[in-house]
Each structure stands twice: as C-alpha cells, then as structure tokens.
Design a protein around this motif. Sequence first.
Motif, mmCIF file in Angstrom:
data_model
loop_
_atom_site.group_PDB
_atom_site.id
_atom_site.type_symbol
_atom_site.label_atom_id
_atom_site.label_comp_id
_atom_site.label_asym_id
_atom_site.label_seq_id
_atom_site.Cartn_x
_atom_site.Cartn_y
_atom_site.Cartn_z
ATOM 1 N N VAL A 185 -92.157 98.476 5.111
ATOM 2 C CA VAL A 185 -91.555 96.868 5.204
ATOM 3 C C VAL A 185 -91.675 96.855 6.704
ATOM 4 N N ASN A 186 -92.538 95.644 6.836
ATOM 5 C CA ASN A 186 -92.987 95.105 8.599
ATOM 6 C C ASN A 186 -91.943 93.627 9.119
ATOM 7 N N GLU A 187 -91.378 93.380 8.317
ATOM 8 C CA GLU A 187 -90.294 92.308 8.880
ATOM 9 C C GLU A 187 -88.690 92.629 8.485
ATOM 10 N N LEU A 188 -87.586 92.072 9.321
ATOM 11 C CA LEU A 188 -86.678 92.357 9.329
ATOM 12 C C LEU A 188 -86.302 90.831 8.964
ATOM 13 N N GLU A 189 -84.916 90.119 7.654
ATOM 14 C CA GLU A 189 -84.798 89.159 7.653
ATOM 15 C C GLU A 189 -83.138 89.106 8.124
ATOM 16 N N THR A 190 -82.848 87.989 9.156
ATOM 17 C CA THR A 190 -81.451 88.613 9.665
ATOM 18 C C THR A 190 -81.035 87.353 9.532
ATOM 19 N N ALA A 191 -81.289 86.502 8.256
ATOM 20 C CA ALA A 191 -80.616 84.944 7.756
ATOM 21 C C ALA A 191 -78.678 85.279 6.838
ATOM 22 N N HIS A 192 -79.737 86.586 6.520
ATOM 23 C CA HIS A 192 -78.211 86.831 5.565
ATOM 24 C C HIS A 192 -76.946 87.169 6.761
ATOM 25 N N TYR A 193 -77.447 87.654 8.360
ATOM 26 C CA TYR A 193 -77.352 88.467 9.529
ATOM 27 C C TYR A 193 -76.047 87.503 9.548
ATOM 28 N N ILE A 194 -76.665 86.804 10.085
ATOM 29 C CA ILE A 194 -76.513 85.528 10.669
ATOM 30 C C ILE A 194 -75.528 84.732 10.361
ATOM 31 N N TYR A 195 -75.717 84.648 8.623
ATOM 32 C CA TYR A 195 -74.584 84.210 8.123
ATOM 33 C C TYR A 195 -73.114 84.782 7.995
ATOM 34 N N GLU A 196 -73.531 86.492 7.613
ATOM 35 C CA GLU A 196 -72.014 86.857 8.139
ATOM 36 C C GLU A 196 -70.843 87.126 8.401
ATOM 37 N N LEU A 197 -71.710 86.539 9.922
ATOM 38 C CA LEU A 197 -70.937 86.861 11.152
ATOM 39 C C LEU A 197 -70.629 85.681 11.788
ATOM 40 N N PHE A 198 -71.413 85.181 11.180
ATOM 41 C CA PHE A 198 -70.672 83.239 11.225
ATOM 42 C C PHE A 198 -69.424 83.480 10.372
ATOM 43 N N SER A 199 -69.145 83.740 9.213
ATOM 44 C CA SER A 199 -68.312 83.467 7.851
ATOM 45 C C SER A 199 -66.943 84.598 8.702
ATOM 46 N N LEU A 200 -67.626 85.007 9.239
ATOM 47 C CA LEU A 200 -67.156 86.382 9.983
ATOM 48 C C LEU A 200 -65.661 85.714 11.213
ATOM 49 N N SER A 201 -66.526 85.183 11.808
ATOM 50 C CA SER A 201 -65.898 84.387 13.167
ATOM 51 C C SER A 201 -64.837 83.364 12.815
ATOM 52 N N LEU A 202 -65.187 82.383 11.743
ATOM 53 C CA LEU A 202 -64.220 81.286 11.096
ATOM 54 C C LEU A 202 -62.593 82.113 11.466
ATOM 55 N N PRO A 203 -61.511 81.265 11.907
ATOM 56 C CA PRO A 203 -60.258 81.747 11.367
ATOM 57 C C PRO A 203 -60.102 81.034 10.507
ATOM 58 N N LEU A 204 -58.006 82.058 10.389
ATOM 59 C CA LEU A 204 -58.158 81.891 8.878
ATOM 60 C C LEU A 204 -57.737 80.377 8.596
ATOM 61 N N SER A 205 -57.511 79.504 9.916
ATOM 62 C CA SER A 205 -57.091 78.125 9.041
ATOM 63 C C SER A 205 -57.515 77.482 10.924
ATOM 64 N N PHE A 206 -58.255 75.994 10.374
ATOM 65 C CA PHE A 206 -58.405 75.169 11.368
ATOM 66 C C PHE A 206 -58.192 73.886 11.602
ATOM 67 N N VAL A 207 -56.936 74.658 13.223
ATOM 68 C CA VAL A 207 -56.019 73.155 13.860
ATOM 69 C C VAL A 207 -56.987 72.728 14.993
ATOM 70 N N HIS A 208 -55.957 72.015 15.924
ATOM 71 C CA HIS A 208 -56.776 71.483 17.043
ATOM 72 C C HIS A 208 -56.466 72.272 17.775
ATOM 73 N N PRO A 209 -57.152 72.556 18.926
ATOM 74 C CA PRO A 209 -56.568 73.638 20.151
ATOM 75 C C PRO A 209 -55.132 73.286 21.350
ATOM 76 N N GLU A 210 -54.541 73.832 21.504
ATOM 77 C CA GLU A 210 -53.613 73.032 22.209
ATOM 78 C C GLU A 210 -53.919 72.845 23.549
ATOM 79 N N ASP A 211 -53.363 72.046 24.853
ATOM 80 C CA ASP A 211 -54.358 70.913 26.023
ATOM 81 C C ASP A 211 -53.056 72.376 27.228
ATOM 82 N N GLU A 212 -53.761 71.764 28.010
ATOM 83 C CA GLU A 212 -53.635 72.546 29.337
ATOM 84 C C GLU A 212 -52.130 72.616 29.215
ATOM 85 N N ASP A 213 -51.326 71.817 28.698
ATOM 86 C CA ASP A 213 -49.567 72.665 29.132
ATOM 87 C C ASP A 213 -49.013 72.949 27.656
ATOM 88 N N GLY A 214 -49.884 73.989 26.999
ATOM 89 C CA GLY A 214 -49.509 73.981 25.754
ATOM 90 C C GLY A 214 -49.273 73.483 24.473
#
Length: 175
Positions: free
Chosen positions: A109-138
């Motif tokens: 093998v001469n080259e390494l395909e990284t797209a799958h590893y990038i996709y996995e990292l992105f998917s595992l970096s997502l939180p369980l729920s998408f919620v607006h962040p809190e402001d400075e005062d909480g």
Amino acid sequence: MDYLAKYTIPFKGLKDGKHEFNFTIDQEFFEHFQQEDAYKVDASVKVTLEKKTLVMTLTIELEGKMNVACDRCLEPFDMEVSGESSVYVKFGEENEELADDVIVISEAVNELETAHYIYELFSLSLPLSFVHPEDEDGDSTCNEEMIQKLNDHSVNDEQIIDPRWNDLRKLIDNN
C-alpha cells in the motif's frame, strides 16, 4: 475523480518524521457517508502523520462549527465541534483492523485514506443533544418565546387529573 480522494495521504515517498496535512470538511463531505440529510459543517482538520520504519501514527485534530437546530427550542444555531484522535498504522502482509485505533496495512500500500477516520472522529465528537450554550451569567440562550410556549403546553403533576384514572393509579402504586 472521487471526492474523498483528496483526503488520501501518499506516505510511501515521505521521509521518517512528522508530516502535517490540512483538510476542510463541509456538507459535501458528509453527503458521501450519510443517506439522510448531511450535516451543515464548516470545519478544518489537521492530520499529523508521524512516520517510522515499522509503524505510523496518525493524529487527527478537528475544529469547526456545525449548524444545528436546538433540541430545546428548535431554533438553529452554530455549535462548536472539536475533537482529537490517534490511529496507529502497522505494516503486515494483509490489511486488517486490530482494534478501533490500530490497523495493519500491506507493505504494497502506498497511501492512506483518512476520510473514514475523520468522519468517525466528527461523529464521536458530537454531544448527545444539541442545546444552545449558556451565556456568561449561566442563563440559557434559547428562544424565550418558544420555551414559554412549551411550558404553557406541558403537563405537570400539579394539574387536576381525571378522577377516572385514580383506580388505575392505585394498581400501579401497589406494584
């Protein structure tokens, strides 16, 4: 030309040592992995390849923003996404995956395909729920009007319960 080919690293001609590769991922990147709607993402990816005689180490760092709908108020917002992972690449007779972070590739093998590893990292970096962040005062930065509407239509235990359900509730409480 295959769109994901630009995420391939040709390592055969590289000298031993660290080599850095920079990529960007966007909605088109995710269209190649998902059947449903692709993520609306604008992110940069830095892949550091440390090449040694018997093993290579890929360190993938992800940093960017993703446009999502808040799970609480349904208003769209840009959520920060970041993550880091490593993949160890050994050389052997045939291609195989020994563990989540250890792969064996053929010496031919001469080259390494990284797209799958990038996709996995992105998917595992997502939180369980998408919620607006809190402001400075909480305090929540969700759409206050929508939160009020949800609160108006939600059922709480203090509301009057139809008395016909009382006998059934007694059965549940006894178990």
